[in-house]
Design an enzyme around this catalytic site. Sequence first.
Site, short mmCIF file in Angstrom:
data_model
loop_
_atom_site.label_atom_id
_atom_site.label_comp_id
_atom_site.label_asym_id
_atom_site.label_seq_id
_atom_site.Cartn_x
_atom_site.Cartn_y
_atom_site.Cartn_z
N CYS A 1 68.88 53.07 80.05
CA CYS A 1 68.80 51.70 79.53
C CYS A 1 70.22 51.17 79.38
O CYS A 1 71.04 51.75 78.66
CB CYS A 1 68.07 51.68 78.20
SG CYS A 1 67.96 50.03 77.49
N HIS A 7 67.70 44.10 78.28
CA HIS A 7 67.75 45.51 78.68
C HIS A 7 67.52 45.59 80.18
O HIS A 7 66.68 44.89 80.72
CB HIS A 7 66.61 46.32 78.05
CG HIS A 7 66.73 46.61 76.60
ND1 HIS A 7 67.88 47.07 76.01
CD2 HIS A 7 65.81 46.55 75.60
CE1 HIS A 7 67.67 47.27 74.72
NE2 HIS A 7 66.42 46.95 74.45
N GLU A 23 59.84 45.92 69.33
CA GLU A 23 60.97 45.12 68.83
C GLU A 23 61.33 44.01 69.80
O GLU A 23 60.85 44.00 70.94
CB GLU A 23 62.19 46.03 68.63
CG GLU A 23 62.68 46.65 69.95
CD GLU A 23 63.92 47.53 69.82
OE1 GLU A 23 64.08 48.19 68.77
OE2 GLU A 23 64.72 47.55 70.78
N HIS A 51 59.09 44.21 73.28
CA HIS A 51 59.00 45.35 74.18
C HIS A 51 58.74 46.64 73.41
O HIS A 51 59.15 46.78 72.25
CB HIS A 51 60.24 45.49 75.07
CG HIS A 51 61.53 45.53 74.32
ND1 HIS A 51 62.10 44.42 73.77
CD2 HIS A 51 62.37 46.56 74.03
CE1 HIS A 51 63.24 44.75 73.17
NE2 HIS A 51 63.42 46.06 73.31
MN MN Z 1 65.23 47.02 72.57
#
Ligand code: MN
Length: 147
Positions: free
Chosen positions: A115, A67, A61, A101
């Site tokens: 995350c 992130h 995505e 990613h």
């Molecule tokens: Mn993501």
Amino acid sequence: MSRHRRFRDGFRWENVDLLEYKPQGTHFRAVMRQVLFDGARGPGAELRYFEIAPGGHSTLERHRHAHAVLVLRGRGRALAGSRITTLEPFDLLEIGPGEWHQFRADDDACLGFLCLVDRERDRPRRPDKDDLVRLRADPAIADFIRV
Ligand code: MN
């Protein structure tokens, strides 16, 4: 009011629900999620712990938000932008706005990581046919991605 949630066996935090990664789909495999901080009382960020079981993977995505990832457990690899990197505990990985990613656990190890994301953020987008053609132009990426 402060809160203290103790770390427990099985990589669980006290009074934190173990959630499915996403409600449904076949574009990911064997991923669980715990929301450690939801940012409701500030700072304007959410901190999640994801754990991918051996052989599993997150969704391929991209989105406008970034992130910040800190690996805590296991071993795996990630596509971030146009690079595939190996990951092990305490490695840091930053995924910039708009970068494709995907995370994959090794076949013989889980991959667990924190995350950090903006609390208010845009929805992830999955690749369309043209995106996949562009991504697969790189043989290493073609071999790595799971869709
Ligand atoms: Mn993501």
